[in-house]
Design an enzyme around this catalytic site. Structure first.
Site, short mmCIF file in Angstrom:
data_model
loop_
_atom_site.label_atom_id
_atom_site.label_comp_id
_atom_site.label_asym_id
_atom_site.label_seq_id
_atom_site.Cartn_x
_atom_site.Cartn_y
_atom_site.Cartn_z
N ASP A 71 0.83 -1.22 0.00
CA ASP A 71 0.00 0.00 0.00
C ASP A 71 0.86 1.26 0.00
OD1 ASP A 71 -2.07 -1.80 0.32
OD2 ASP A 71 -2.98 -0.75 2.02
N HIS A 122 -5.97 2.85 -4.38
CA HIS A 122 -5.95 3.13 -2.93
C HIS A 122 -6.36 4.58 -2.69
CE1 HIS A 122 -5.04 2.23 1.16
NE2 HIS A 122 -3.87 2.80 1.25
N HIS A 126 -5.46 9.60 -0.65
CA HIS A 126 -5.36 8.95 0.67
C HIS A 126 -5.79 9.88 1.81
CE1 HIS A 126 -3.55 6.34 3.80
NE2 HIS A 126 -3.53 5.41 2.89
N HIS A 216 3.69 -2.29 3.10
CA HIS A 216 3.67 -0.89 2.61
C HIS A 216 4.95 -0.58 1.84
CE1 HIS A 216 0.77 -0.93 5.91
NE2 HIS A 216 0.17 0.09 5.32
ZN ZN Z 1 -2.79 3.45 2.95
#
Ligand code: ZN
Length: 262
Positions: A71, A122, A126, A216
């Site tokens: 991510d 995503h 964000h 991540h």
């Molecule tokens: Zn995130």
């Protein structure tokens, strides 16, 4: 009607029935409302909770496959290292990219797709308060993220909400846009100060067939994830040894039906 709408209506009907049967007792009403609040809070905050909307948290458990997901990238300090590690082992992964980061580093996003990995949505920026947006504003944010990844060959409907948080508006938006809301079954906890060895050890201690692992390769506060890149190498070596094949989410979920609420 979404699952979140059904939950609200069901509880409304239950409370009305209780009032009709027993009269408006403040104790019973408060207990009912508290229970509803707890269920909604669980639906919002727990990644595996299916209360508010159908979600995907893992693949079939009978095939020796797992999905590594990254991510918050792409990030020029980390994503290339992870792609190199994946290339060495021949493994595939899924990258839930932030639209703004894709716009800043389009060559990296193109490399993700060119090397056979899945590029997924995503959100565009964000936003930490995305869960508080109404459906219209949330739709715009998610669609912008989708357009950015789709322009580079990604799957805009494969969506992971920031921080894995869900909400009743997300239930409506997901249904309207046909989103494949994909969370995870195993959190690598790689966003703190854990070393690569600790991250890898923690994942390997728990991983099983069908798992979707959250890692991540970027950070919205500019944090470097070098430890994650090293942990990925360790993980890939060990997964090969135990016979678990890392594949994209599309391959992991093949033939399973995408929106399952498992
Ligand atoms: Zn995130």
């Amino acid at each position: 009607m979404t699952r979140a709408d059904g939950l609200g209506l069901g509880f409304g009907a239950l409370l009305l029935a209780l009032v009709w049967l027993f009269g408006p007792s403040p104790g019973a009403l408060s207990a009912g409302l508290l229970l509803l609040c707890l269920i909604v809070a669980d639906g919002v905050a727990r990644p595996q909770s299916p209360w508010l909307l159908p979600i995907i948290t893992h693949g079939p458990r009978h095939r020796p496959r797992v999905a590594l997901t990254f991510d918050d990238g792409p990030d020029p300090r980390v994503t290339p290292l992870i792609l190199d590690a994946l290339a060495v082992s021949g493994a595939k992964a899924t990258f839930f990219c932030i639209g703004a980061h894709v716009e800043a580093h389009p060559a990296l996003a193109r490399r993700i797709v060119a090397e056979g990995h899945e590029l997924a949505n995503h959100s565009a920026a964000h936003p930490r308060t995305l869960n508080l947006y109404g459906p219209r504003r949330m739709t715009a944010e998610i669609q912008r993220g989708a357009r950015i990844v789709e322009a580079l060959g990604g799957d805009g409907r494969r969506y992971r909400p920031p921080m894995g948080l869900k909400s009743p508006p997300l239930a409506r938006v997901a249904q309207a846009l046909g989103l494949k809301v994909t969370l995870w079954s195993l959190h690598a906890h790689d966003t703190g100060s854990a070393s690569a060895a600790l991250i890898a050890t923690r994942v390997l201690a728990r991983i099983k067939p069908g798992d979707i692992v959250l890692l991540h390769d970027g950070g919205d506060r500019g944090a470097s994830r070098a430890e994650t890149a090293q942990a990925t190498s360790l993980l890939l070596r060990e997964l090969a040894r135990v016979g678990l094949e890392p594949v994209t989410l599309g391959v992991l979920l093949e033939g399973e039906g995408e929106i399952s609420g498992r």
